[in-house]
Design a protein around this motif. Structure first.
Motif, mmCIF file in Angstrom:
data_model
loop_
_atom_site.group_PDB
_atom_site.id
_atom_site.type_symbol
_atom_site.label_atom_id
_atom_site.label_comp_id
_atom_site.label_asym_id
_atom_site.label_seq_id
_atom_site.Cartn_x
_atom_site.Cartn_y
_atom_site.Cartn_z
ATOM 1 N N ALA A 105 0.851 -1.186 0.000
ATOM 2 C CA ALA A 105 0.000 0.000 0.000
ATOM 3 C C ALA A 105 0.883 1.231 0.000
ATOM 4 N N GLY A 164 -8.539 -0.768 2.874
ATOM 5 C CA GLY A 164 -8.281 -0.847 1.433
ATOM 6 C C GLY A 164 -7.945 -2.263 1.001
ATOM 7 N N ASP A 209 -11.066 -4.467 1.066
ATOM 8 C CA ASP A 209 -11.973 -4.163 -0.049
ATOM 9 C C ASP A 209 -11.430 -4.603 -1.405
ATOM 10 N N SER A 210 -10.181 -5.002 -1.472
ATOM 11 C CA SER A 210 -9.557 -5.423 -2.727
ATOM 12 C C SER A 210 -9.512 -6.956 -2.773
#
Length: 185
Positions: free
Chosen positions: A130, A145, A148-149
């Motif tokens: 990230a 994040g 959600d990926s």
């Protein structure tokens, strides 16, 4: 003289509270659950309420706690933090932060090979990256994040037992994150 006595008393109280905290943390954790080197004693990382974007080491701890809470909520076993994997993760985050490496998974095989050279034979290994700037709580932003990926989420809930997290902030206030996941053989 009164001020010196007051400071001495305060230091004694703080030292006593700190020792109690460390002893309680030691009692709660089993030596078999720790993968940190036996000769190194780690200082407890304390985050006070309202602290935003603390040191990279505290952010690493926060990510580890958030990932494990998510896994446990799904009925999965928590991941054990391993200092060797954390060191490898920090090295790569530092390379990305300095511009020596691009923000990509290039060289992942080399990082995996380095773990095996450090007495970590593995059945499988994975990596999440990230890059975050401009948020007050980068640990939460990174974990949410990744969750959600689909590809990152697959790693978070994968059949792994060890992890290491490396966070490095560059002079432009950009945070680079590397989390490696490992399943021992």
């Amino acid at each position: 003289m009164r001020i010196q006595r007051w400071w001495r008393l305060l230091l004694i109280v703080l030292a006593s509270l700190g020792t109690t905290f460390i002893l309680e943390q030691y009692k709660q954790s089993s030596p078999l659950e720790s993968s940190s080197p036996p000769t190194t004693q780690q200082e407890p990382l304390v985050l006070t309420p309202g602290t935003k974007n603390p040191s990279p080491e505290i952010i690493e701890q926060q990510i580890h706690e958030k990932i494990n809470a998510y896994r446990v909520n799904l009925g999965l076993k928590p991941l054990t933090l391993d200092y060797r994997i954390t060191n490898e993760s920090r090295k790569y985050s530092a390379k990305m932060a300095s511009g020596e490496a691009t923000f990509s998974h290039d060289g992942f095989e080399g990082r995996a090979s380095n773990l095996e050279k450090q007495a970590l034979p593995y059945a499988s290994v994975a990596e999440n990256l990230a890059l975050i700037q401009g948020y007050d709580d980068v640990a939460t932003v990174a974990v949410e994040g990744w969750i959600d990926s689909p590809g990152h989420h697959k790693n978070i809930v994968g059949d792994f037992d060890l992890t290491g997290i490396g966070v490095v902030k560059n002079e432009d206030e950009i945070y680079y994150f590397t989390q490696l996941f490992l399943k021992r053989r």
